[in-house]
Design a protein around this motif. Structure first.
Motif, PDB file in Angstrom:
ATOM      1  N   VAL A  72     -16.022  55.363 -56.149  1.00 52.25           N
ATOM      2  CA  VAL A  72     -14.853  54.477 -56.159  1.00 52.25           C
ATOM      3  C   VAL A  72     -13.652  55.231 -55.605  1.00 52.25           C
ATOM      4  O   VAL A  72     -12.919  54.720 -54.757  1.00 52.25           O
ATOM      5  CB  VAL A  72     -14.553  53.954 -57.592  1.00 52.25           C
ATOM      6  CG1 VAL A  72     -13.250  53.181 -57.612  1.00 52.25           C
ATOM      7  CG2 VAL A  72     -15.699  53.105 -58.116  1.00 52.25           C
ATOM      8  N   LEU A  73     -13.469  56.467 -56.076  1.00 55.31           N
ATOM      9  CA  LEU A  73     -12.339  57.268 -55.589  1.00 55.31           C
ATOM     10  C   LEU A  73     -12.418  57.480 -54.083  1.00 55.31           C
ATOM     11  O   LEU A  73     -11.398  57.375 -53.382  1.00 55.31           O
ATOM     12  CB  LEU A  73     -12.312  58.615 -56.312  1.00 55.31           C
ATOM     13  CG  LEU A  73     -12.061  58.557 -57.807  1.00 55.31           C
ATOM     14  CD1 LEU A  73     -12.200  59.941 -58.431  1.00 55.31           C
ATOM     15  CD2 LEU A  73     -10.693  57.981 -58.120  1.00 55.31           C
ATOM     16  N   ASP A  74     -13.609  57.765 -53.583  1.00 57.21           N
ATOM     17  CA  ASP A  74     -13.787  57.959 -52.129  1.00 57.21           C
ATOM     18  C   ASP A  74     -13.398  56.711 -51.348  1.00 57.21           C
ATOM     19  O   ASP A  74     -12.708  56.796 -50.337  1.00 57.21           O
ATOM     20  CB  ASP A  74     -15.251  58.320 -51.811  1.00 57.21           C
ATOM     21  CG  ASP A  74     -15.649  59.693 -52.312  1.00 57.21           C
ATOM     22  OD1 ASP A  74     -14.759  60.514 -52.637  1.00 57.21           O
ATOM     23  OD2 ASP A  74     -16.871  59.938 -52.396  1.00 57.21           O
ATOM     24  N   ARG A  75     -13.834  55.549 -51.826  1.00 51.91           N
ATOM     25  CA  ARG A  75     -13.539  54.294 -51.116  1.00 51.91           C
ATOM     26  C   ARG A  75     -12.051  53.992 -51.132  1.00 51.91           C
ATOM     27  O   ARG A  75     -11.477  53.579 -50.124  1.00 51.91           O
ATOM     28  CB  ARG A  75     -14.290  53.105 -51.732  1.00 51.91           C
ATOM     29  CG  ARG A  75     -15.787  53.156 -51.627  1.00 51.91           C
ATOM     30  CD  ARG A  75     -16.304  53.228 -50.202  1.00 51.91           C
ATOM     31  NE  ARG A  75     -17.736  53.166 -50.125  1.00 51.91           N
ATOM     32  CZ  ARG A  75     -18.589  54.100 -50.531  1.00 51.91           C
ATOM     33  NH1 ARG A  75     -18.153  55.193 -51.076  1.00 51.91           N
ATOM     34  NH2 ARG A  75     -19.880  53.939 -50.387  1.00 51.91           N
ATOM     35  N   VAL A  76     -11.423  54.203 -52.281  1.00 48.33           N
ATOM     36  CA  VAL A  76      -9.989  53.932 -52.384  1.00 48.33           C
ATOM     37  C   VAL A  76      -9.207  54.877 -51.474  1.00 48.33           C
ATOM     38  O   VAL A  76      -8.302  54.460 -50.753  1.00 48.33           O
ATOM     39  CB  VAL A  76      -9.512  54.025 -53.861  1.00 48.33           C
ATOM     40  CG1 VAL A  76      -7.984  53.973 -53.940  1.00 48.33           C
ATOM     41  CG2 VAL A  76     -10.128  52.909 -54.682  1.00 48.33           C
ATOM     42  N   GLN A  77      -9.563  56.154 -51.474  1.00 46.64           N
ATOM     43  CA  GLN A  77      -8.875  57.118 -50.621  1.00 46.64           C
ATOM     44  C   GLN A  77      -9.064  56.786 -49.146  1.00 46.64           C
ATOM     45  O   GLN A  77      -8.125  56.868 -48.349  1.00 46.64           O
ATOM     46  CB  GLN A  77      -9.351  58.542 -50.904  1.00 46.64           C
ATOM     47  CG  GLN A  77      -8.860  59.107 -52.217  1.00 46.64           C
ATOM     48  CD  GLN A  77      -7.350  59.096 -52.354  1.00 46.64           C
ATOM     49  OE1 GLN A  77      -6.814  58.448 -53.240  1.00 46.64           O
ATOM     50  NE2 GLN A  77      -6.649  59.788 -51.512  1.00 46.64           N
ATOM     51  N   ALA A  78     -10.268  56.376 -48.769  1.00 46.31           N
ATOM     52  CA  ALA A  78     -10.530  56.004 -47.374  1.00 46.31           C
ATOM     53  C   ALA A  78      -9.681  54.791 -46.988  1.00 46.31           C
ATOM     54  O   ALA A  78      -9.135  54.737 -45.885  1.00 46.31           O
ATOM     55  CB  ALA A  78     -12.016  55.711 -47.172  1.00 46.31           C
ATOM     56  N   LEU A  79      -9.573  53.848 -47.892  1.00 43.50           N
ATOM     57  CA  LEU A  79      -8.781  52.643 -47.611  1.00 43.50           C
ATOM     58  C   LEU A  79      -7.300  52.990 -47.493  1.00 43.50           C
ATOM     59  O   LEU A  79      -6.613  52.482 -46.597  1.00 43.50           O
ATOM     60  CB  LEU A  79      -8.992  51.632 -48.737  1.00 43.50           C
ATOM     61  CG  LEU A  79      -8.389  50.264 -48.495  1.00 43.50           C
ATOM     62  CD1 LEU A  79      -9.131  49.561 -47.376  1.00 43.50           C
ATOM     63  CD2 LEU A  79      -8.423  49.444 -49.742  1.00 43.50           C
ATOM     64  N   LEU A  80      -6.815  53.852 -48.347  1.00 43.06           N
ATOM     65  CA  LEU A  80      -5.406  54.240 -48.306  1.00 43.06           C
ATOM     66  C   LEU A  80      -5.082  55.039 -47.042  1.00 43.06           C
ATOM     67  O   LEU A  80      -3.971  54.971 -46.526  1.00 43.06           O
ATOM     68  CB  LEU A  80      -5.032  55.055 -49.544  1.00 43.06           C
ATOM     69  CG  LEU A  80      -4.979  54.266 -50.846  1.00 43.06           C
ATOM     70  CD1 LEU A  80      -4.780  55.214 -52.028  1.00 43.06           C
ATOM     71  CD2 LEU A  80      -3.872  53.235 -50.814  1.00 43.06           C
ATOM     72  N   ALA A  81      -6.068  55.780 -46.540  1.00 46.51           N
ATOM     73  CA  ALA A  81      -5.849  56.597 -45.352  1.00 46.51           C
ATOM     74  C   ALA A  81      -5.908  55.778 -44.059  1.00 46.51           C
ATOM     75  O   ALA A  81      -5.429  56.215 -43.020  1.00 46.51           O
ATOM     76  CB  ALA A  81      -6.886  57.710 -45.302  1.00 46.51           C
ATOM     77  N   ALA A  82      -6.501  54.588 -44.149  1.00 51.95           N
ATOM     78  CA  ALA A  82      -6.678  53.757 -42.943  1.00 51.95           C
ATOM     79  C   ALA A  82      -5.382  53.138 -42.475  1.00 51.95           C
ATOM     80  O   ALA A  82      -4.459  52.946 -43.196  1.00 51.95           O
ATOM     81  CB  ALA A  82      -7.706  52.666 -43.226  1.00 51.95           C
TER      82      ALA A  82
END
Length: 82
Positions: A72-82
């Protein structure tokens, strides 16, 4: 932008508040369904909370492979970085 640690702390709070999961038992390795007893409806509710936190819309397919808190943390971080 939220840091990974900030998202982690919020996520632990959501799990405790929404699903009565003691925050002390939540680790990045915790499996959402097996260890934390979430079901698919709980997962949808959690995604809604995370969308509110980030102000971003998640695509359902981005969360299909999520199995652990770390995922979950990985997905959220990837989304925030996009």
């Amino acid at each position: 932008m939220l840091t990974r640690d900030q998202v982690y702390e919020k996520l632990k709070g959501y799990l405790e508040e929404m699903f009565e999961v003691p925050s002390g038992t939540v680790t990045p390795e915790s499996r959402l369904f097996e260890d934390l007893d979430l079901d698919s409806i709980d997962a949808v509710d959690l995604v809604v909370k995370l969308q509110a936190l980030t102000g971003r819309k998640f695509k359902p397919e981005e969360f299909k492979t999520v199995r652990t808190v770390g995922d979950v943390l990985d997905r959220v971080q990837a989304l925030l970085a996009a």
